[in-house]
Design a protein around this motif. Structure first.
Motif, PDB file in Angstrom:
ATOM      1  N   PHE A  36      15.144 -44.296 -35.255  1.00  0.00           N
ATOM      2  CA  PHE A  36      15.658 -44.455 -33.537  1.00  0.00           C
ATOM      3  C   PHE A  36      17.180 -44.850 -33.495  1.00  0.00           C
ATOM      4  N   THR A  37      17.971 -44.220 -33.176  1.00  0.00           N
ATOM      5  CA  THR A  37      19.223 -43.849 -32.495  1.00  0.00           C
ATOM      6  C   THR A  37      19.637 -44.319 -31.127  1.00  0.00           C
ATOM      7  N   ILE A  38      20.571 -44.417 -30.793  1.00  0.00           N
ATOM      8  CA  ILE A  38      21.210 -44.780 -29.587  1.00  0.00           C
ATOM      9  C   ILE A  38      20.695 -44.407 -28.523  1.00  0.00           C
ATOM     10  N   GLU A  39      21.273 -42.484 -29.262  1.00  0.00           N
ATOM     11  CA  GLU A  39      20.945 -40.839 -28.739  1.00  0.00           C
ATOM     12  C   GLU A  39      19.234 -40.885 -28.549  1.00  0.00           C
ATOM     13  N   ASN A  40      18.416 -41.272 -29.294  1.00  0.00           N
ATOM     14  CA  ASN A  40      17.100 -40.882 -28.782  1.00  0.00           C
ATOM     15  C   ASN A  40      16.465 -41.790 -27.934  1.00  0.00           C
ATOM     16  N   CYS A  41      16.838 -43.791 -27.684  1.00  0.00           N
ATOM     17  CA  CYS A  41      16.595 -44.224 -27.394  1.00  0.00           C
ATOM     18  C   CYS A  41      17.156 -44.686 -25.862  1.00  0.00           C
ATOM     19  N   VAL A  42      18.047 -44.191 -25.547  1.00  0.00           N
ATOM     20  CA  VAL A  42      18.997 -44.213 -24.427  1.00  0.00           C
ATOM     21  C   VAL A  42      17.905 -42.637 -23.382  1.00  0.00           C
ATOM     22  N   ASN A  43      17.160 -43.318 -22.915  1.00  0.00           N
ATOM     23  CA  ASN A  43      16.971 -42.097 -21.639  1.00  0.00           C
ATOM     24  C   ASN A  43      17.402 -42.102 -19.962  1.00  0.00           C
ATOM     25  N   HIS A  44      18.225 -41.101 -19.276  1.00  0.00           N
ATOM     26  CA  HIS A  44      18.809 -42.022 -18.413  1.00  0.00           C
ATOM     27  C   HIS A  44      17.928 -40.285 -17.366  1.00  0.00           C
ATOM     28  N   PHE A  45      17.041 -40.673 -16.148  1.00  0.00           N
ATOM     29  CA  PHE A  45      16.795 -40.202 -15.503  1.00  0.00           C
ATOM     30  C   PHE A  45      17.220 -38.440 -15.207  1.00  0.00           C
ATOM     31  N   GLU A  46      16.390 -37.748 -15.275  1.00  0.00           N
ATOM     32  CA  GLU A  46      17.072 -36.156 -15.116  1.00  0.00           C
ATOM     33  C   GLU A  46      16.070 -35.680 -14.053  1.00  0.00           C
ATOM     34  N   LEU A  47      16.652 -35.485 -12.132  1.00  0.00           N
ATOM     35  CA  LEU A  47      15.686 -34.759 -11.600  1.00  0.00           C
ATOM     36  C   LEU A  47      15.519 -33.095 -12.351  1.00  0.00           C
ATOM     37  N   ASP A  48      15.973 -32.284 -13.308  1.00  0.00           N
ATOM     38  CA  ASP A  48      15.591 -31.205 -13.560  1.00  0.00           C
ATOM     39  C   ASP A  48      14.691 -30.906 -14.264  1.00  0.00           C
ATOM     40  N   LYS A  49      14.290 -32.326 -15.492  1.00  0.00           N
ATOM     41  CA  LYS A  49      13.370 -32.683 -16.281  1.00  0.00           C
ATOM     42  C   LYS A  49      12.501 -32.717 -15.686  1.00  0.00           C
ATOM     43  N   SER A  50      12.115 -33.783 -14.383  1.00  0.00           N
ATOM     44  CA  SER A  50      10.638 -33.421 -14.538  1.00  0.00           C
ATOM     45  C   SER A  50       9.704 -32.835 -14.223  1.00  0.00           C
ATOM     46  N   VAL A  51       8.159 -32.882 -14.044  1.00  0.00           N
ATOM     47  CA  VAL A  51       7.573 -32.718 -14.095  1.00  0.00           C
ATOM     48  C   VAL A  51       6.553 -32.194 -12.560  1.00  0.00           C
ATOM     49  N   LYS A  52       6.678 -31.567 -11.686  1.00  0.00           N
ATOM     50  CA  LYS A  52       6.184 -30.951 -10.415  1.00  0.00           C
ATOM     51  C   LYS A  52       5.158 -31.739 -10.466  1.00  0.00           C
ATOM     52  N   THR A  53       3.920 -31.940  -9.247  1.00  0.00           N
ATOM     53  CA  THR A  53       2.838 -32.146  -9.586  1.00  0.00           C
ATOM     54  C   THR A  53       2.431 -31.956  -7.884  1.00  0.00           C
ATOM     55  N   LYS A  54       1.241 -31.641  -7.791  1.00  0.00           N
ATOM     56  CA  LYS A  54       0.793 -30.938  -6.507  1.00  0.00           C
ATOM     57  C   LYS A  54       1.392 -32.660  -5.225  1.00  0.00           C
ATOM     58  N   VAL A  55       1.171 -33.445  -5.144  1.00  0.00           N
ATOM     59  CA  VAL A  55       1.649 -34.587  -4.664  1.00  0.00           C
ATOM     60  C   VAL A  55       3.876 -35.093  -4.771  1.00  0.00           C
ATOM     61  N   GLY A  56       3.450 -34.194  -5.583  1.00  0.00           N
ATOM     62  CA  GLY A  56       5.253 -35.057  -5.680  1.00  0.00           C
ATOM     63  C   GLY A  56       5.868 -34.807  -7.219  1.00  0.00           C
ATOM     64  N   TYR A  57       6.732 -35.841  -7.967  1.00  0.00           N
ATOM     65  CA  TYR A  57       6.167 -35.193  -9.410  1.00  0.00           C
ATOM     66  C   TYR A  57       6.912 -35.996 -10.376  1.00  0.00           C
ATOM     67  N   GLN A  58       6.855 -36.211 -11.815  1.00  0.00           N
ATOM     68  CA  GLN A  58       7.079 -37.445 -12.672  1.00  0.00           C
ATOM     69  C   GLN A  58       7.670 -37.327 -13.611  1.00  0.00           C
ATOM     70  N   TYR A  59       8.543 -38.340 -14.303  1.00  0.00           N
ATOM     71  CA  TYR A  59       9.474 -38.307 -15.014  1.00  0.00           C
ATOM     72  C   TYR A  59       8.292 -38.757 -16.377  1.00  0.00           C
ATOM     73  N   TRP A  60       9.172 -38.616 -17.855  1.00  0.00           N
ATOM     74  CA  TRP A  60       8.612 -39.373 -18.620  1.00  0.00           C
ATOM     75  C   TRP A  60       9.805 -40.272 -19.599  1.00  0.00           C
ATOM     76  N   PHE A  61      10.003 -41.625 -19.342  1.00  0.00           N
ATOM     77  CA  PHE A  61      11.159 -42.168 -20.075  1.00  0.00           C
ATOM     78  C   PHE A  61      10.181 -42.133 -21.101  1.00  0.00           C
ATOM     79  N   ILE A  62       9.605 -42.338 -21.300  1.00  0.00           N
ATOM     80  CA  ILE A  62       9.285 -42.177 -23.392  1.00  0.00           C
ATOM     81  C   ILE A  62       7.332 -41.736 -23.541  1.00  0.00           C
ATOM     82  N   ASP A  63       7.141 -40.215 -24.319  1.00  0.00           N
ATOM     83  CA  ASP A  63       6.058 -39.078 -24.122  1.00  0.00           C
ATOM     84  C   ASP A  63       5.694 -40.368 -25.702  1.00  0.00           C
ATOM     85  N   GLN A  64       4.321 -39.460 -25.224  1.00  0.00           N
ATOM     86  CA  GLN A  64       3.425 -39.849 -26.170  1.00  0.00           C
ATOM     87  C   GLN A  64       3.013 -40.054 -27.502  1.00  0.00           C
TER      88      GLN A  64
END
Length: 148
Positions: A36-64
């Motif tokens: 766990f480092t500062i590089e992988n423990c801080v996640n800044h929102f980036e629209l181009d990394k969001s996932v489009k949905t039928k009704v908008g989009y979602q962005y995973w700050f922390i995935d499973q």
């Protein structure tokens, strides 16, 4: 003679315990291999990394896959839409409204709420969330998936 046999048995038992403890220690090391480092423990929102949905989009700050199945995502839903109909699943969920107006559904009842409102759904309860407003609805979803 008996003492020598007892000593041998004790030594064999101690060596077996040491080997078992060593294997357990290696298992623990493997499960905590993630650094766990500062590089992988801080996640800044980036629209181009969001996932489009039928009704908008979602962005995973922390995935499973990051920490023991714990997740944190932001969902953005267009006006008067929902991501999906009410449903059930084994995982508990916690929702937190960032912007907009949401209608929460839980076991046949609804509540409409504004930003800075939370909604908790216990395991296997029928639940849903929809955008009740004329602007985008932005909310966080926290959930824990079973380890794979």
């Amino acid at each position: 003679m008996k003492i020598a046999k007892i000593i041998k048995v004790v030594l064999v038992v101690l060596m077996a315990q040491q080997a078992a403890m060593s294997q357990e220690s290696k298992k623990e090391e493997k499960s905590t291999d993630k650094k766990f480092t500062i590089e992988n423990c801080v996640n800044h929102f980036e629209l181009d990394k969001s996932v489009k949905t039928k009704v908008g989009y979602q962005y995973w700050f922390i995935d499973q896959n990051f920490i023991d199945g714990n997740t944190l995502k932001m969902s953005v839903v267009g006006p008067h839409l929902s991501t999906h109909p009410p449903h059930r699943h084994i995982e508990e969920e916690f929702f937190f409204i960032l912007e907009g107006t949401a209608t929460f559904y839980l076991e046949g009842k609804t509540v409409t709420a504004e930003a800075y409102t939370s909604f908790y759904c216990h395991s296997n309860m029928e639940h849903g969330i929809s955008n009740a407003g004329d602007t985008e609805l932005k909310y966080l979803v926290m959930k824990k998936y079973d380890k794979k």
